[in-house]
Design an enzyme around this catalytic site. Structure first.
Site, PDB file in Angstrom:
ATOM      1  N   ARG A  36       0.834  -1.217   0.000  1.00 42.66           N
ATOM      2  CA  ARG A  36       0.000   0.000   0.000  1.00 42.66           C
ATOM      3  C   ARG A  36       0.861   1.256   0.000  1.00 42.66           C
ATOM      4  O   ARG A  36       0.481   2.265  -0.604  1.00 42.66           O
ATOM      5  CB  ARG A  36      -0.933  -0.008   1.213  1.00 42.66           C
ATOM      6  N   LYS A 195     -20.601 -17.469  -0.204  1.00 36.44           N
ATOM      7  CA  LYS A 195     -22.034 -17.356   0.057  1.00 36.44           C
ATOM      8  C   LYS A 195     -22.769 -16.356  -0.819  1.00 36.44           C
ATOM      9  O   LYS A 195     -22.249 -15.291  -1.135  1.00 36.44           O
ATOM     10  CB  LYS A 195     -22.244 -16.948   1.511  1.00 36.44           C
ATOM     11  N   GLY A 352     -10.451  -9.729  -1.586  1.00 42.40           N
ATOM     12  CA  GLY A 352      -9.292 -10.270  -0.871  1.00 42.40           C
ATOM     13  C   GLY A 352      -8.882 -11.644  -1.359  1.00 42.40           C
ATOM     14  O   GLY A 352      -7.734 -11.874  -1.752  1.00 42.40           O
ATOM     15  N   GLY A 375     -13.612  -3.423   0.455  1.00 41.51           N
ATOM     16  CA  GLY A 375     -15.001  -2.972   0.612  1.00 41.51           C
ATOM     17  C   GLY A 375     -15.429  -1.939  -0.415  1.00 41.51           C
ATOM     18  O   GLY A 375     -16.551  -1.993  -0.926  1.00 41.51           O
TER      19      GLY A 375
HETATM   20  P1  ADP Z   1     -13.418 -12.429  -1.987  1.00 35.35           P
HETATM   21  O1  ADP Z   1     -12.628 -12.297  -0.701  1.00 35.35           O
HETATM   22  O2  ADP Z   1     -12.533 -12.379  -3.193  1.00 35.35           O
HETATM   23  O3  ADP Z   1     -14.565 -11.441  -2.076  1.00 35.35           O
HETATM   24  P2  ADP Z   1     -15.055 -14.545  -0.915  1.00 35.35           P
HETATM   25  O4  ADP Z   1     -14.570 -14.240   0.457  1.00 35.35           O
HETATM   26  O5  ADP Z   1     -16.458 -14.243  -1.234  1.00 35.35           O
HETATM   27  O6  ADP Z   1     -14.086 -13.907  -2.013  1.00 35.35           O
HETATM   28  O7  ADP Z   1     -14.909 -16.115  -1.199  1.00 35.35           O
HETATM   29  C1  ADP Z   1     -13.737 -16.852  -1.014  1.00 35.35           C
HETATM   30  C2  ADP Z   1     -13.994 -18.121  -0.265  1.00 35.35           C
HETATM   31  O8  ADP Z   1     -14.968 -18.934  -0.903  1.00 35.35           O
HETATM   32  C3  ADP Z   1     -12.746 -18.974  -0.182  1.00 35.35           C
HETATM   33  O9  ADP Z   1     -12.396 -19.135   1.173  1.00 35.35           O
HETATM   34  C4  ADP Z   1     -13.155 -20.298  -0.817  1.00 35.35           C
HETATM   35  O10 ADP Z   1     -12.601 -21.422  -0.155  1.00 35.35           O
HETATM   36  C5  ADP Z   1     -14.646 -20.281  -0.653  1.00 35.35           C
HETATM   37  N1  ADP Z   1     -15.291 -21.199  -1.588  1.00 35.35           N
HETATM   38  C6  ADP Z   1     -15.284 -21.151  -2.934  1.00 35.35           C
HETATM   39  N2  ADP Z   1     -15.947 -22.194  -3.448  1.00 35.35           N
HETATM   40  C7  ADP Z   1     -16.389 -22.941  -2.423  1.00 35.35           C
HETATM   41  C8  ADP Z   1     -17.141 -24.162  -2.326  1.00 35.35           C
HETATM   42  N3  ADP Z   1     -17.568 -24.814  -3.405  1.00 35.35           N
HETATM   43  N4  ADP Z   1     -17.415 -24.628  -1.083  1.00 35.35           N
HETATM   44  C9  ADP Z   1     -16.967 -23.961   0.000  1.00 35.35           C
HETATM   45  N5  ADP Z   1     -16.255 -22.820  -0.027  1.00 35.35           N
HETATM   46  C10 ADP Z   1     -15.964 -22.304  -1.228  1.00 35.35           C
END
Ligand code: ADP
Ligand code: MG
Length: 394
Positions: A36, A195, A352, A375
């Site tokens: 950063r 999710k 992230g 965010g």
């Molecule tokens: P970002 O931080 O890029 O916004 P998220 O936090 O929404 O992404 O999602 C990342 C997480 O989703 C990871 O920890 C990954 O393991 C989980 N994930 C992806 N696919 C699955 C799956 N099929 N079942 C469980 N967890 C999953």
């Protein structure tokens, strides 16, 4: 675009209040990752080159309006001086900043103590913003990652002084404008991650704006389940089924094609080296969980990427932290990287875990733009107005 940049400002002899994000990770009194800090260097050099005096304003942690010595920005000073190759004077209090003579301000760059030590910062208190404004002649905002917050140093100040975007803010805004503001079509979005519930607004906004939407990761399970498919022990938000159906209906109305996995990689446990198999998405065994998209799904995504002119990506396609469940994410990332390198795709990604996954795939370097804004990036993808950006608009 509706905001000024450093090119539009006369900075000679001016004190430039520069909002930066140097909220870096620290361990045992040392900065462990200076990314950063390195990213704000072009802006500071540019201000210096135009004869201005940068006065850096930043936050560090969440002291909630009180002086918390463990959250002092002093810890960033050595890393800042090293990255800049210039002297930086640390100003501990606003009183000291106000009393400062030109001589005392002799260092090339000034850094104010953690602005969140003051309750007026997060409250966006007009009196506090006015007090800050007196310290400068021009306001430069280079902290896109803090632009989703309407604080005194991210929003209030922009109304009180001639205001512009710094180079990092400018790059971020230009990349985002190219991806969703006025993109080359067709536009494709990839949304994955754990999710649906954390990305509802994002999905709702995207289906109205993009031509193709790939849904992957854990949230794809919710969409499959909403169509009556048994997803066994997979991560799945069954209470979101109605919402998933609404999003699919909205996509149909808007002419957005939703691409769900056709085949999936399943395992009985989420562990390195756990035995896994590939099955059609409709045939997840009752005692197994879906942890990645399969090769047919990857091929479908690759075809869509070849047709697309613009890609916006948030969220991995599988549980990428553990092999082999990183395969679909890696393959899609490498395909997008190759198309970007060949000049046929503008690719923007953020989040992230997404940034970690693209780095792990060796694809991040070739993407047009990788946002590290967290965010703020997500709120922008959700179609929300970012107060820090809106305040810069002229
Ligand atoms: P970002 O931080 O890029 O916004 P998220 O936090 O929404 O992404 O999602 C990342 C997480 O989703 C990871 O920890 C990954 O393991 C989980 N994930 C992806 N696919 C699955 C799956 N099929 N079942 C469980 N967890 C999953
Ligand atoms: Mg995450």
């Amino acid at each position: 675009m509706g905001w000024k940049t450093l090119d539009d400002m006369d900075l000679a002899g001016k004190r430039v209040l520069t909002r930066v994000d140097i909220n870096v990770p620290v361990k045992d009194g040392k900065v462990t990752d200076a990314t950063r800090i390195e990213r704000i260097v072009p802006t500071i050099r540019d201000i210096l080159g135009r004869g201005g005096k940068p006065i850096l304003i930043a936050h560090f942690g969440r002291p909630k309006g009180k002086v918390v010595l463990e959250m002092s920005l002093r810890v960033t000073l050595p890393a800042l001086e090293k990255a800049l190759g210039a002297s930086v004077a640390f100003i501990e209090t606003l009183e000291a900043a106000e009393a400062m003579t030109d001589e005392q301000a002799g260092a090339d760059v000034l850094l104010l103590e953690n602005i969140r030590f003051h309750p007026g910062e997060e409250a966006n208190d007009p009196a506090f913003a006015a007090r800050l404004a007196k310290l400068g002649d021009v306001y430069c905002n280079d902290a896109f990652s803090a632009a989703h917050r309407a604080h005194a140093s991210t929003e209030g100040l922009a109304h009180l002084l001639p205001a512009c975007a710094g180079r990092l803010m400018q790059a971020e805004l230009e990349a985002l404008e190219a991806a969703l503001g006025n993109p080359a079509r067709p536009v494709m979005a990839v949304v994955g991650g754990a999710k649906v519930s954390t990305k509802l607004d994002l999905l709702g906004n995207l289906v109205g704006k993009v031509d193709m939407l790939v849904i992957g990761g854990g949230m794809a399970n919710t969409f499959l389940a909403a169509q009556g498919i048994d997803v066994g022990k997979s991560l799945c938000e069954h209470d979101m089924a109605g919402t998933a159906r609404e999003i699919m209906a909205k996509a149909t109305t808007a002419g957005c094609e939703i691409i769900l996995p056709e085949d999936v990689v399943v395992a009985r446990e989420f562990a390195a080296g756990a035995p896994s198999e590939t099955v059609p998405a409709t045939e997840c065994p009752v005692d197994a969980m879906i942890l990645d998209a399969g090769p047919l799904s990857v091929a479908r995504i690759a075809t869509a990427l070849e047709a697309a002119k613009t890609l916006i990506w948030n969220g991995p396609l599988g549980a990428f932290e553990i092999a082999p469940f990183d395969a679909a994410t890696n393959a899609a990332a490498q395909k997008a990287a190759a198309l970007t390198r060949a000049g046929s795709l503008v690719s923007v990604a953020g989040g992230g875990d997404t940034v970690a996954a693209l780095n792990q795939a060796g694809a991040a370097e070739d993407f047009t733009y990788i946002s590290t804004a967290g965010g703020a990036f997500l709120e922008w993808m959700e179609g929300k107005t970012l107060p820090g950006v809106a305040a810069l608009e002229s």
